[in-house]
Design a protein around this motif. Structure first.
Motif, PDB file in Angstrom:
ATOM      1  N   ASN A 137      74.896 -16.526  17.355  1.00 54.24           N
ATOM      2  CA  ASN A 137      75.328 -15.151  17.625  1.00 54.24           C
ATOM      3  C   ASN A 137      74.235 -14.135  17.334  1.00 54.24           C
ATOM      4  O   ASN A 137      74.012 -13.211  18.122  1.00 54.24           O
ATOM      5  CB  ASN A 137      76.590 -14.815  16.830  1.00 54.24           C
ATOM      6  CG  ASN A 137      77.801 -15.565  17.337  1.00 54.24           C
ATOM      7  OD1 ASN A 137      77.869 -15.955  18.497  1.00 54.24           O
ATOM      8  ND2 ASN A 137      78.775 -15.793  16.466  1.00 54.24           N
ATOM      9  N   CYS A 138      73.553 -14.296  16.214  1.00 56.56           N
ATOM     10  CA  CYS A 138      72.473 -13.361  15.850  1.00 56.56           C
ATOM     11  C   CYS A 138      71.327 -13.428  16.857  1.00 56.56           C
ATOM     12  O   CYS A 138      70.789 -12.386  17.263  1.00 56.56           O
ATOM     13  CB  CYS A 138      71.951 -13.662  14.449  1.00 56.56           C
ATOM     14  SG  CYS A 138      73.102 -13.233  13.134  1.00 56.56           S
ATOM     15  N   LEU A 139      70.964 -14.625  17.266  1.00 55.55           N
ATOM     16  CA  LEU A 139      69.856 -14.774  18.215  1.00 55.55           C
ATOM     17  C   LEU A 139      70.228 -14.255  19.600  1.00 55.55           C
ATOM     18  O   LEU A 139      69.396 -13.654  20.288  1.00 55.55           O
ATOM     19  CB  LEU A 139      69.411 -16.235  18.272  1.00 55.55           C
ATOM     20  CG  LEU A 139      68.709 -16.736  17.004  1.00 55.55           C
ATOM     21  CD1 LEU A 139      68.557 -18.250  17.032  1.00 55.55           C
ATOM     22  CD2 LEU A 139      67.362 -16.056  16.823  1.00 55.55           C
ATOM     23  N   ARG A 140      71.477 -14.446  20.009  1.00 57.77           N
ATOM     24  CA  ARG A 140      71.912 -13.900  21.304  1.00 57.77           C
ATOM     25  C   ARG A 140      71.836 -12.384  21.319  1.00 57.77           C
ATOM     26  O   ARG A 140      71.455 -11.785  22.321  1.00 57.77           O
ATOM     27  CB  ARG A 140      73.340 -14.345  21.612  1.00 57.77           C
ATOM     28  CG  ARG A 140      73.413 -15.707  22.214  1.00 57.77           C
ATOM     29  CD  ARG A 140      74.782 -16.000  22.808  1.00 57.77           C
ATOM     30  NE  ARG A 140      74.813 -17.375  23.253  1.00 57.77           N
ATOM     31  CZ  ARG A 140      75.769 -18.230  22.976  1.00 57.77           C
ATOM     32  NH1 ARG A 140      76.823 -17.850  22.266  1.00 57.77           N
ATOM     33  NH2 ARG A 140      75.710 -19.465  23.413  1.00 57.77           N
ATOM     34  N   LYS A 141      72.234 -11.775  20.205  1.00 62.21           N
ATOM     35  CA  LYS A 141      72.187 -10.311  20.108  1.00 62.21           C
ATOM     36  C   LYS A 141      70.765  -9.783  20.260  1.00 62.21           C
ATOM     37  O   LYS A 141      70.554  -8.666  20.701  1.00 62.21           O
ATOM     38  CB  LYS A 141      72.772  -9.845  18.777  1.00 62.21           C
ATOM     39  CG  LYS A 141      74.268  -9.922  18.729  1.00 62.21           C
ATOM     40  CD  LYS A 141      74.803  -9.445  17.398  1.00 62.21           C
ATOM     41  CE  LYS A 141      76.300  -9.634  17.331  1.00 62.21           C
ATOM     42  NZ  LYS A 141      76.849  -9.267  16.013  1.00 62.21           N
ATOM     43  N   GLU A 142      69.789 -10.614  19.891  1.00 62.08           N
ATOM     44  CA  GLU A 142      68.379 -10.226  20.012  1.00 62.08           C
ATOM     45  C   GLU A 142      67.771 -10.686  21.340  1.00 62.08           C
ATOM     46  O   GLU A 142      66.566 -10.673  21.529  1.00 62.08           O
ATOM     47  CB  GLU A 142      67.578 -10.790  18.831  1.00 62.08           C
ATOM     48  CG  GLU A 142      68.003 -10.239  17.484  1.00 62.08           C
ATOM     49  CD  GLU A 142      67.859  -8.732  17.366  1.00 62.08           C
ATOM     50  OE1 GLU A 142      66.888  -8.169  17.928  1.00 62.08           O
ATOM     51  OE2 GLU A 142      68.725  -8.102  16.728  1.00 62.08           O
ATOM     52  N   ASN A 143      68.635 -11.123  22.252  1.00 59.36           N
ATOM     53  CA  ASN A 143      68.270 -11.530  23.604  1.00 59.36           C
ATOM     54  C   ASN A 143      67.469 -12.844  23.681  1.00 59.36           C
ATOM     55  O   ASN A 143      66.718 -13.062  24.616  1.00 59.36           O
ATOM     56  CB  ASN A 143      67.534 -10.410  24.346  1.00 59.36           C
ATOM     57  CG  ASN A 143      67.691 -10.545  25.845  1.00 59.36           C
ATOM     58  OD1 ASN A 143      68.710 -11.031  26.326  1.00 59.36           O
ATOM     59  ND2 ASN A 143      66.679 -10.145  26.587  1.00 59.36           N
ATOM     60  N   TYR A 144      67.641 -13.705  22.691  1.00 62.15           N
ATOM     61  CA  TYR A 144      67.092 -15.056  22.762  1.00 62.15           C
ATOM     62  C   TYR A 144      68.138 -15.948  23.409  1.00 62.15           C
ATOM     63  O   TYR A 144      69.312 -15.582  23.523  1.00 62.15           O
ATOM     64  CB  TYR A 144      66.752 -15.589  21.364  1.00 62.15           C
ATOM     65  CG  TYR A 144      65.636 -14.842  20.694  1.00 62.15           C
ATOM     66  CD1 TYR A 144      64.318 -15.014  21.103  1.00 62.15           C
ATOM     67  CD2 TYR A 144      65.891 -13.963  19.650  1.00 62.15           C
ATOM     68  CE1 TYR A 144      63.284 -14.323  20.488  1.00 62.15           C
ATOM     69  CE2 TYR A 144      64.868 -13.270  19.037  1.00 62.15           C
ATOM     70  CZ  TYR A 144      63.563 -13.449  19.454  1.00 62.15           C
ATOM     71  OH  TYR A 144      62.545 -12.771  18.848  1.00 62.15           O
ATOM     72  N   GLN A 145      67.725 -17.136  23.798  1.00 65.22           N
ATOM     73  CA  GLN A 145      68.649 -18.116  24.365  1.00 65.22           C
ATOM     74  C   GLN A 145      68.776 -19.288  23.386  1.00 65.22           C
ATOM     75  O   GLN A 145      68.032 -20.260  23.475  1.00 65.22           O
ATOM     76  CB  GLN A 145      68.144 -18.602  25.718  1.00 65.22           C
ATOM     77  CG  GLN A 145      69.112 -19.524  26.413  1.00 65.22           C
ATOM     78  CD  GLN A 145      68.583 -19.975  27.759  1.00 65.22           C
ATOM     79  OE1 GLN A 145      67.538 -19.557  28.223  1.00 65.22           O
ATOM     80  NE2 GLN A 145      69.324 -20.858  28.390  1.00 65.22           N
TER      81      GLN A 145
END
Length: 96
Positions: free
Chosen positions: A22-30
């Motif tokens: 969830n944290c990485l998605r919020k930062e636009n990572y996959q």
């Protein structure tokens, strides 16, 4: 369209895995999650990742064994997560 950075998370703690995803998605990572080392290594065969976040204390195949297998085929950066506090374990991980 710009390619997003793919990050493989290998950790048997499902709650921590979800949090990282969830944290990485919020930062636009996959982010891609694998609940153990065997599944993580299989995912590496199927897709190219830019970074791996790896728990050392995994069931079946520990993180040290996983990183050895990764190093046989790739120099991908690995961030190691660990609850281990012994200096020898830290040195071993850094050498790998």
């Amino acid at each position: 369209m710009e390619e997003r950075i793919k990050i493989l998370i290998i950790d048997d703690d499902i709650d921590l895995g979800r949090l990282l995803v969830n944290c990485l998605r919020k930062e636009n990572y996959q982010p891609i999650y694998a609940e153990n080392g065997i599944i993580g290594l299989e995912k590496m065969k199927k897709s190219k990742f830019h970074l791996i976040i790896l728990d050392i204390m995994l069931p079946e195949v520990d993180g040290f064994s996983v990183i050895r297998k990764i190093r046989e085929v790739s120099n991908i950066p690995v961030i190691m997560l660990t609850a281990k506090s012994e200096e020898g374990d830290k040195v071993r991980g850094l050498k790998l």
